[in-house]
Design a protein around this motif. Sequence first.
Motif, PDB file in Angstrom:
ATOM      1  N   LEU A   1      39.536  58.429  35.945  1.00  0.00           N
ATOM      2  CA  LEU A   1      40.269  57.174  35.824  1.00  0.00           C
ATOM      3  C   LEU A   1      41.454  57.298  34.876  1.00  0.00           C
ATOM      4  CD1 LEU A   1      37.199  54.768  35.529  1.00  0.00           C
ATOM      5  CD2 LEU A   1      38.636  55.125  37.548  1.00  0.00           C
ATOM      6  N   PHE A   2      41.429  58.324  34.008  1.00  0.00           N
ATOM      7  CA  PHE A   2      42.471  58.509  33.008  1.00  0.00           C
ATOM      8  C   PHE A   2      43.244  59.812  33.230  1.00  0.00           C
ATOM      9  CE2 PHE A   2      39.315  55.705  31.277  1.00  0.00           C
ATOM     10  CZ  PHE A   2      40.024  54.775  30.537  1.00  0.00           C
TER      11      PHE A   2
ATOM     12  N   THR B   1      40.517  52.004  28.014  1.00  0.00           N
ATOM     13  CA  THR B   1      40.612  50.856  28.918  1.00  0.00           C
ATOM     14  C   THR B   1      41.396  51.239  30.156  1.00  0.00           C
ATOM     15  OG1 THR B   1      40.513  49.290  27.072  1.00  0.00           O
ATOM     16  CG2 THR B   1      41.435  48.481  29.142  1.00  0.00           C
ATOM     17  N   VAL B   2      40.897  50.805  31.308  1.00  0.00           N
ATOM     18  CA  VAL B   2      41.582  51.075  32.570  1.00  0.00           C
ATOM     19  C   VAL B   2      41.630  49.790  33.387  1.00  0.00           C
ATOM     20  CG1 VAL B   2      39.422  51.875  33.635  1.00  0.00           C
ATOM     21  CG2 VAL B   2      41.621  52.489  34.666  1.00  0.00           C
ATOM     22  N   VAL B   3      42.812  49.487  33.939  1.00  0.00           N
ATOM     23  CA  VAL B   3      42.991  48.314  34.786  1.00  0.00           C
ATOM     24  C   VAL B   3      42.593  48.693  36.208  1.00  0.00           C
ATOM     25  CG1 VAL B   3      44.619  46.605  35.659  1.00  0.00           C
ATOM     26  CG2 VAL B   3      44.846  47.461  33.319  1.00  0.00           C
TER      27      VAL B   3
ATOM     28  N   ILE C   1      36.487  48.677  29.958  1.00  0.00           N
ATOM     29  CA  ILE C   1      36.608  49.546  28.799  1.00  0.00           C
ATOM     30  C   ILE C   1      35.386  50.451  28.714  1.00  0.00           C
ATOM     31  CG2 ILE C   1      35.625  47.804  27.238  1.00  0.00           C
ATOM     32  CD1 ILE C   1      37.467  49.019  25.040  1.00  0.00           C
ATOM     33  N   TYR C   2      35.640  51.718  28.415  1.00  0.00           N
ATOM     34  CA  TYR C   2      34.587  52.706  28.209  1.00  0.00           C
ATOM     35  C   TYR C   2      34.579  53.064  26.729  1.00  0.00           C
ATOM     36  CZ  TYR C   2      34.501  53.164  33.269  1.00  0.00           C
ATOM     37  OH  TYR C   2      34.380  52.907  34.621  1.00  0.00           O
TER      38      TYR C   2
ATOM     39  N   HIS D   1      44.958  52.432  28.531  1.00  0.00           N
ATOM     40  CA  HIS D   1      45.281  52.783  27.156  1.00  0.00           C
ATOM     41  C   HIS D   1      44.024  53.299  26.470  1.00  0.00           C
ATOM     42  CE1 HIS D   1      43.808  48.719  25.966  1.00  0.00           C
ATOM     43  NE2 HIS D   1      43.618  49.267  24.780  1.00  0.00           N
ATOM     44  N   ILE D   2      44.231  54.152  25.489  1.00  0.00           N
ATOM     45  CA  ILE D   2      43.157  54.836  24.772  1.00  0.00           C
ATOM     46  C   ILE D   2      43.386  54.630  23.286  1.00  0.00           C
ATOM     47  CG2 ILE D   2      42.195  57.111  24.202  1.00  0.00           C
ATOM     48  CD1 ILE D   2      43.063  57.968  27.076  1.00  0.00           C
TER      49      ILE D   2
END
Length: 229
Positions: A85-86, A63-65, A18-19, A46-47
């Motif tokens: 990443l998004f 969040t990125v998997v 998570i960023y 998801h954001i």
Amino acid sequence: IRQLIVNDGEPVASGAVIYRAVIPAAEMPKDQQKPYPTLWAGPDTHIIYYPVRDWTVFNFGGTVVTGQTTADENEEALPDEVLPLFSRNCDTPLRVMRIPKRFRRYLIRYREPVESWSAGPVTLLGDAAHPMVQYIAQGAAMALEDAICLAVSADECDGDLPAAFQRYEAIRSVRAARVQLSSLMMDKIYHAGGVARLVRNSIFEGRTPAEHYDRLSWLYTAPPYVKAP
């Protein structure tokens, strides 16, 4: 202390990062300044963002998997690292995501539910007892419920703390485990792709607000030991 009681090693890496960032309200697009969390879900990402500090800033989490089990945590991450990443997300959340000049990077970890987290005159609460992924945002709420239940149990046991801790644990373990498992299930719902994404969409399409609230009543209805002031 947990290792002396439970002995279950290190927390499990969920495979997601998570960023986090804080966005001044003055920089947030007006059409995105909603009085509730706004969430954008997509394959493997998801954001979410929402107002805090009396609407002076918005808390942002992306969040990125990735599948990774290690990361340089609580370190600064620049947009050059984060935005690619998004990149598959639609324009509105990306417009918000382009505002921060820096993010903080954290690896998401959790533990599987356990039946016992007490031993004699020692017990655990909150994340020490039942750490969970943040996908339904209930970690702090569970810690507060723990504290109230622990206080009530100690009062009812009239100072017999080992007995109080066993009572507290017996009351709290099932509810805490349900929230832990439900949080993990949201990983599949938020990050679904392909046919799974279509199934998720079909579940939520057409639901009324009342139906949403009904399905979450188990979570947001105060347990009986949480007494109203």
